[in-house]
Design a protein around this motif. Structure first.
Motif, mmCIF file in Angstrom:
data_model
loop_
_atom_site.group_PDB
_atom_site.id
_atom_site.type_symbol
_atom_site.label_atom_id
_atom_site.label_comp_id
_atom_site.label_asym_id
_atom_site.label_seq_id
_atom_site.Cartn_x
_atom_site.Cartn_y
_atom_site.Cartn_z
ATOM 1 N N TYR A 70 -2.844 -0.126 0.675
ATOM 2 C CA TYR A 70 -3.854 -0.864 1.418
ATOM 3 C C TYR A 70 -4.144 -0.190 2.751
ATOM 4 C CZ TYR A 70 0.234 -2.855 3.853
ATOM 5 O OH TYR A 70 1.391 -3.025 4.568
ATOM 6 N N TRP A 71 -5.315 -0.519 3.277
ATOM 7 C CA TRP A 71 -5.773 -0.040 4.582
ATOM 8 C C TRP A 71 -5.715 -1.222 5.535
ATOM 9 C CZ3 TRP A 71 -7.907 5.021 5.060
ATOM 10 C CH2 TRP A 71 -8.097 5.706 3.854
ATOM 11 N N LEU A 72 -5.048 -1.061 6.657
ATOM 12 C CA LEU A 72 -4.928 -2.136 7.634
ATOM 13 C C LEU A 72 -5.830 -1.827 8.823
ATOM 14 C CD1 LEU A 72 -3.515 -4.792 8.136
ATOM 15 C CD2 LEU A 72 -1.617 -3.534 9.154
ATOM 16 N N PHE A 73 -6.892 -2.629 8.964
ATOM 17 C CA PHE A 73 -7.870 -2.475 10.036
ATOM 18 C C PHE A 73 -7.780 -3.680 10.975
ATOM 19 C CE2 PHE A 73 -10.084 -0.487 6.273
ATOM 20 C CZ PHE A 73 -9.869 0.825 6.663
ATOM 21 N N ASP A 74 -8.481 -3.600 12.107
ATOM 22 C CA ASP A 74 -8.490 -4.723 13.049
ATOM 23 C C ASP A 74 -9.073 -5.982 12.428
ATOM 24 O OD1 ASP A 74 -7.375 -3.154 15.033
ATOM 25 O OD2 ASP A 74 -9.294 -2.678 15.963
ATOM 26 N N MET A 98 2.352 -8.963 -5.228
ATOM 27 C CA MET A 98 1.271 -9.599 -4.478
ATOM 28 C C MET A 98 1.813 -10.739 -3.615
ATOM 29 S SD MET A 98 -1.873 -9.663 -3.559
ATOM 30 C CE MET A 98 -2.699 -8.582 -4.685
ATOM 31 N N THR A 99 2.750 -11.507 -4.129
ATOM 32 C CA THR A 99 3.365 -12.585 -3.349
ATOM 33 C C THR A 99 4.058 -12.021 -2.116
ATOM 34 O OG1 THR A 99 3.653 -13.954 -5.322
ATOM 35 C CG2 THR A 99 5.054 -14.480 -3.413
ATOM 36 N N VAL A 105 1.484 -9.656 5.203
ATOM 37 C CA VAL A 105 0.227 -9.315 5.892
ATOM 38 C C VAL A 105 -0.479 -10.595 6.317
ATOM 39 C CG1 VAL A 105 -2.033 -8.226 5.644
ATOM 40 C CG2 VAL A 105 -0.011 -7.133 4.668
ATOM 41 N N LYS A 106 -0.724 -10.708 7.593
ATOM 42 C CA LYS A 106 -1.389 -11.890 8.149
ATOM 43 C C LYS A 106 -2.765 -11.479 8.667
ATOM 44 C CE LYS A 106 2.348 -14.159 7.382
ATOM 45 N NZ LYS A 106 2.513 -14.535 6.013
ATOM 46 N N ALA A 107 -3.708 -11.325 7.750
ATOM 47 C CA ALA A 107 -5.071 -10.910 8.097
ATOM 48 C C ALA A 107 -5.990 -11.348 6.972
ATOM 49 C CB ALA A 107 -5.128 -9.383 8.240
#
Length: 183
Positions: A70-74, A98-99, A105-107
Protein backbone atom coordinates in the motif's frame (compact mmCIF):
# COMPACT_ATOMS: atom_id res chain seq x y z
CA UNK A 1 -13.76 -12.14 17.04
CA UNK A 2 -10.51 -13.72 15.88
CA UNK A 3 -9.85 -17.30 16.93
CA UNK A 4 -6.64 -18.27 18.70
CA UNK A 5 -5.28 -19.68 15.42
CA UNK A 6 -6.16 -16.39 13.75
CA UNK A 7 -4.31 -14.50 16.49
CA UNK A 8 -1.27 -16.71 15.94
CA UNK A 9 -1.32 -15.98 12.21
CA UNK A 10 -1.92 -12.26 12.76
CA UNK A 11 1.06 -12.11 15.10
CA UNK A 12 3.23 -13.40 12.24
CA UNK A 13 2.50 -10.57 9.79
CA UNK A 14 5.56 -8.45 9.32
CA UNK A 15 7.02 -5.63 7.32
CA UNK A 16 8.67 -7.02 4.20
CA UNK A 17 12.31 -6.09 3.67
CA UNK A 18 14.51 -5.73 0.58
CA UNK A 19 15.65 -9.34 1.00
CA UNK A 20 12.01 -10.41 0.53
CA UNK A 21 11.65 -8.72 -2.87
CA UNK A 22 12.22 -11.75 -5.13
CA UNK A 23 9.71 -13.84 -3.20
CA UNK A 24 7.29 -10.87 -3.06
CA UNK A 25 7.50 -10.37 -6.83
CA UNK A 26 7.18 -14.10 -7.55
CA UNK A 27 3.86 -14.08 -5.68
CA UNK A 28 2.80 -10.94 -7.59
CA UNK A 29 3.57 -12.64 -10.93
CA UNK A 30 1.53 -15.71 -9.98
CA UNK A 31 -1.37 -13.63 -8.63
CA UNK A 32 -1.82 -10.78 -11.14
CA UNK A 33 -1.76 -10.50 -14.93
CA UNK A 34 0.91 -8.23 -16.44
CA UNK A 35 -1.70 -5.49 -16.90
CA UNK A 36 -2.17 -5.32 -13.11
CA UNK A 37 1.44 -5.28 -11.93
CA UNK A 38 4.59 -3.31 -12.61
CA UNK A 39 7.64 -4.68 -14.38
CA UNK A 40 10.12 -6.34 -12.04
CA UNK A 41 12.59 -3.46 -12.41
CA UNK A 42 9.94 -0.82 -11.68
CA UNK A 43 8.58 -2.84 -8.78
CA UNK A 44 12.07 -3.24 -7.29
CA UNK A 45 12.74 0.50 -7.52
CA UNK A 46 9.47 1.31 -5.74
CA UNK A 47 9.90 -1.53 -3.22
CA UNK A 48 13.36 -0.38 -2.19
CA UNK A 49 13.30 3.40 -2.50
CA UNK A 50 9.82 4.89 -2.04
CA UNK A 51 9.19 5.52 1.67
CA UNK A 52 5.41 5.88 1.37
CA UNK A 53 5.18 2.43 -0.30
CA UNK A 54 4.67 -0.07 2.51
CA UNK A 55 4.63 -3.86 2.38
CA UNK A 56 3.41 -6.33 4.96
CA UNK A 57 3.16 -10.05 4.56
CA UNK A 58 3.26 -13.54 5.88
CA UNK A 59 6.25 -15.76 5.22
CA UNK A 60 6.70 -19.50 5.42
CA UNK A 61 10.11 -21.12 5.06
CA UNK A 62 11.51 -17.74 4.02
CA UNK A 63 9.02 -17.26 1.16
CA UNK A 64 6.27 -14.65 1.03
CA UNK A 65 2.95 -16.52 0.97
CA UNK A 66 0.67 -13.50 1.50
CA UNK A 67 1.20 -9.80 0.92
CA UNK A 68 -0.50 -6.47 1.19
CA UNK A 69 1.27 -3.53 -0.47
CA UNK A 70 0.00 0.00 0.00
CA UNK A 71 0.86 3.66 -0.46
CA UNK A 72 0.46 5.86 2.61
CA UNK A 73 -0.35 9.48 1.73
CA UNK A 74 -1.54 12.44 3.81
CA UNK A 75 -5.12 12.23 2.54
CA UNK A 76 -5.49 8.45 2.21
CA UNK A 77 -3.98 5.01 2.10
CA UNK A 78 -4.13 3.29 -1.31
CA UNK A 79 -4.00 -0.51 -1.30
CA UNK A 80 -1.96 -1.45 -4.35
CA UNK A 81 -2.04 -5.25 -4.09
CA UNK A 82 -3.38 -7.98 -1.84
CA UNK A 83 -2.36 -11.54 -2.69
CA UNK A 84 -2.31 -14.97 -1.09
CA UNK A 85 -0.49 -18.00 -2.47
CA UNK A 86 -3.01 -19.85 -4.64
CA UNK A 87 -2.73 -23.15 -2.74
CA UNK A 88 -3.58 -21.31 0.51
CA UNK A 89 -6.57 -19.32 -0.71
CA UNK A 90 -9.90 -19.91 0.99
CA UNK A 91 -8.25 -20.57 4.37
CA UNK A 92 -8.86 -17.09 5.82
CA UNK A 93 -5.32 -15.74 5.35
CA UNK A 94 -6.47 -12.81 3.17
CA UNK A 95 -9.22 -12.03 5.66
CA UNK A 96 -6.76 -12.14 8.55
CA UNK A 97 -4.25 -9.97 6.69
CA UNK A 98 -6.94 -7.38 5.90
CA UNK A 99 -8.14 -7.44 9.52
CA UNK A 100 -4.59 -6.86 10.73
CA UNK A 101 -4.11 -4.04 8.20
CA UNK A 102 -7.35 -2.27 9.18
CA UNK A 103 -6.29 -2.38 12.84
CA UNK A 104 -2.92 -0.82 11.99
CA UNK A 105 -3.82 1.91 9.48
CA UNK A 106 -5.97 4.78 10.70
CA UNK A 107 -6.80 6.67 7.50
CA UNK A 108 -9.27 6.72 4.67
CA UNK A 109 -8.39 3.61 2.69
CA UNK A 110 -9.05 3.14 -1.02
CA UNK A 111 -8.45 0.34 -3.49
CA UNK A 112 -9.25 -0.54 -7.08
CA UNK A 113 -11.57 -3.38 -8.12
CA UNK A 114 -12.87 -4.55 -11.45
CA UNK A 115 -16.54 -3.69 -12.10
CA UNK A 116 -18.92 -6.44 -10.90
CA UNK A 117 -19.31 -8.19 -14.25
CA UNK A 118 -18.94 -11.85 -13.21
CA UNK A 119 -18.94 -14.11 -10.15
CA UNK A 120 -15.24 -13.56 -9.38
CA UNK A 121 -15.44 -9.75 -9.47
CA UNK A 122 -18.68 -9.75 -7.46
CA UNK A 123 -17.11 -12.03 -4.82
CA UNK A 124 -14.07 -9.75 -4.62
CA UNK A 125 -16.31 -6.71 -4.02
CA UNK A 126 -18.30 -8.61 -1.37
CA UNK A 127 -15.01 -9.61 0.31
CA UNK A 128 -14.14 -5.94 0.80
CA UNK A 129 -17.72 -4.90 1.65
CA UNK A 130 -17.62 -7.41 4.52
CA UNK A 131 -14.88 -5.23 6.04
CA UNK A 132 -16.95 -2.06 5.63
CA UNK A 133 -15.63 -0.85 2.27
CA UNK A 134 -18.00 1.07 -0.01
CA UNK A 135 -18.14 0.77 -3.80
CA UNK A 136 -17.99 4.26 -5.30
CA UNK A 137 -19.62 4.83 -8.69
CA UNK A 138 -17.36 7.57 -10.05
CA UNK A 139 -15.87 6.77 -13.49
CA UNK A 140 -12.33 5.44 -13.07
CA UNK A 141 -9.78 3.83 -15.35
CA UNK A 142 -6.52 2.38 -14.04
CA UNK A 143 -3.58 3.70 -16.04
CA UNK A 144 -1.24 1.22 -17.66
CA UNK A 145 1.09 -0.49 -15.18
CA UNK A 146 3.67 -1.32 -17.86
CA UNK A 147 4.53 0.18 -21.25
CA UNK A 148 2.40 -1.31 -23.99
CA UNK A 149 -0.28 -2.54 -21.59
CA UNK A 150 -3.83 -1.19 -21.85
CA UNK A 151 -5.67 0.95 -19.34
CA UNK A 152 -8.22 -1.02 -17.33
CA UNK A 153 -11.77 0.03 -16.38
CA UNK A 154 -11.93 -0.17 -12.59
CA UNK A 155 -13.93 1.12 -9.66
CA UNK A 156 -12.75 2.60 -6.38
CA UNK A 157 -13.78 1.18 -3.04
CA UNK A 158 -13.28 3.23 0.12
CA UNK A 159 -13.20 2.66 3.85
CA UNK A 160 -14.70 3.58 6.24
CA UNK A 161 -17.14 5.69 4.17
CA UNK A 162 -18.09 6.41 0.59
CA UNK A 163 -16.16 9.25 -1.02
CA UNK A 164 -17.55 12.59 -2.07
CA UNK A 165 -16.81 13.75 -5.62
CA UNK A 166 -14.14 16.15 -4.28
CA UNK A 167 -12.50 13.46 -2.15
CA UNK A 168 -12.52 11.08 -5.10
CA UNK A 169 -10.87 13.62 -7.42
CA UNK A 170 -8.19 14.51 -4.85
CA UNK A 171 -7.41 10.85 -4.21
CA UNK A 172 -7.51 9.94 -7.93
CA UNK A 173 -5.00 12.71 -8.71
CA UNK A 174 -2.71 11.56 -5.90
CA UNK A 175 -2.83 7.93 -7.06
CA UNK A 176 -2.27 8.81 -10.72
CA UNK A 177 0.62 11.17 -9.94
CA UNK A 178 2.44 9.04 -7.35
CA UNK A 179 1.56 5.44 -8.17
CA UNK A 180 1.17 5.58 -11.93
CA UNK A 181 3.30 8.65 -12.72
CA UNK A 182 0.56 10.30 -14.79
CA UNK A 183 -1.25 13.64 -14.44
Amino acid sequence: MPTSSTNNIMNNYQKLETTDFDSFYDLMERSFPATERRSKDDAFLIFTSVPCYQKIGLKKDGKVIALLAYWLFDECCFIDHLAVEESLRGQGIGKDLMTYFLQEVKATIVLEVEPPNDDITRKRIIFYENFGFHLNTFPYTQPSMQPGQPEIPMMIMSYPESLTQNQFETIRKRIFHNCYKTK
